[in-house]
Scaffold this active site. Structure first.
Site, PDB file in Angstrom:
ATOM      1  N   TYR A 113       8.343   2.446  -6.736  1.00 17.25           N
ATOM      2  CA  TYR A 113       7.735   1.120  -6.903  1.00 17.25           C
ATOM      3  C   TYR A 113       7.467   0.823  -8.380  1.00 17.25           C
ATOM      4  CZ  TYR A 113       7.057   1.605  -1.878  1.00 17.25           C
ATOM      5  OH  TYR A 113       7.259   1.789  -0.530  1.00 17.25           O
TER       6      TYR A 113
ATOM      7  N   GLU B  31       0.860  -1.187   0.000  1.00 19.92           N
ATOM      8  CA  GLU B  31       0.000   0.000   0.000  1.00 19.92           C
ATOM      9  C   GLU B  31       0.890   1.229   0.000  1.00 19.92           C
ATOM     10  OE1 GLU B  31      -0.638  -2.277   2.603  1.00 19.92           O
ATOM     11  OE2 GLU B  31      -2.429  -3.211   1.742  1.00 19.92           O
TER      12      GLU B  31
END
Ligand SMILES: CC(C)(COP(=O)(O)OP(=O)(O)OC[C@H]1O[C@@H](n2cnc3c(N)ncnc32)[C@H](O)[C@@H]1OP(=O)(O)O)[C@@H](O)C(=O)NCCC(=O)NCCS
Length: 80
Positions: free
Chosen positions: A50, A38
């Site tokens: 990411y 998350e």
């Protein structure tokens, strides 16, 4: 692991990348083929990091972060 964080005055020197690579290497060593995380919807730097490692947005958790009530993007990386 719950969080990746680098002290503000040490950011942008490759430490976050190194931490993430170590985490993914350890996961692979353990046979993990799918990793989920998350990240706050307003956290562009982390999303960029990411994304560079193959994570893609797959969902949204509304109000995940409290008390700010910020939504979390769910990102996934899967080996094929
Ligand atoms: C996200 C975080 C861990 C990155 O750590 P870092 O050591 O600064 O990251 P790196 O120097 O390894 O950068 C790796 C890549 O991430 C991206 N990135 C990192 N900081 C960025 C910024 N401020 N703006 C845009 N992209 C950024 C870039 O793609 C960067 O690659 P580049 O430098 O070659 O362009 C750091 O910003 C942090 O601690 N943030 C606060 C805590 C947090 O948000 N953790 C993640 C919770 S899910």
């Amino acid at each position: 692991m719950q969080n990746i964080a680098v002290r503000r005055d040490a950011q942008r020197r490759g430490i976050g990348r190194t931490l993430l690579e170590a985490l993914l290497a350890e996961a692979a060593r353990r046979g993990v083929r799918k990793v989920l995380l998350e990240v706050a919807v307003d956290n562009g730097p982390a999303q960029k990091l990411y994304g560079a490692y193959g994570f893609e947005a797959v969902g949204l958790r509304r109000g995940y972060y409290q008390p700010s009530n910020t939504d979390a993007l769910v990102m996934m990386r899967q080996d094929d």
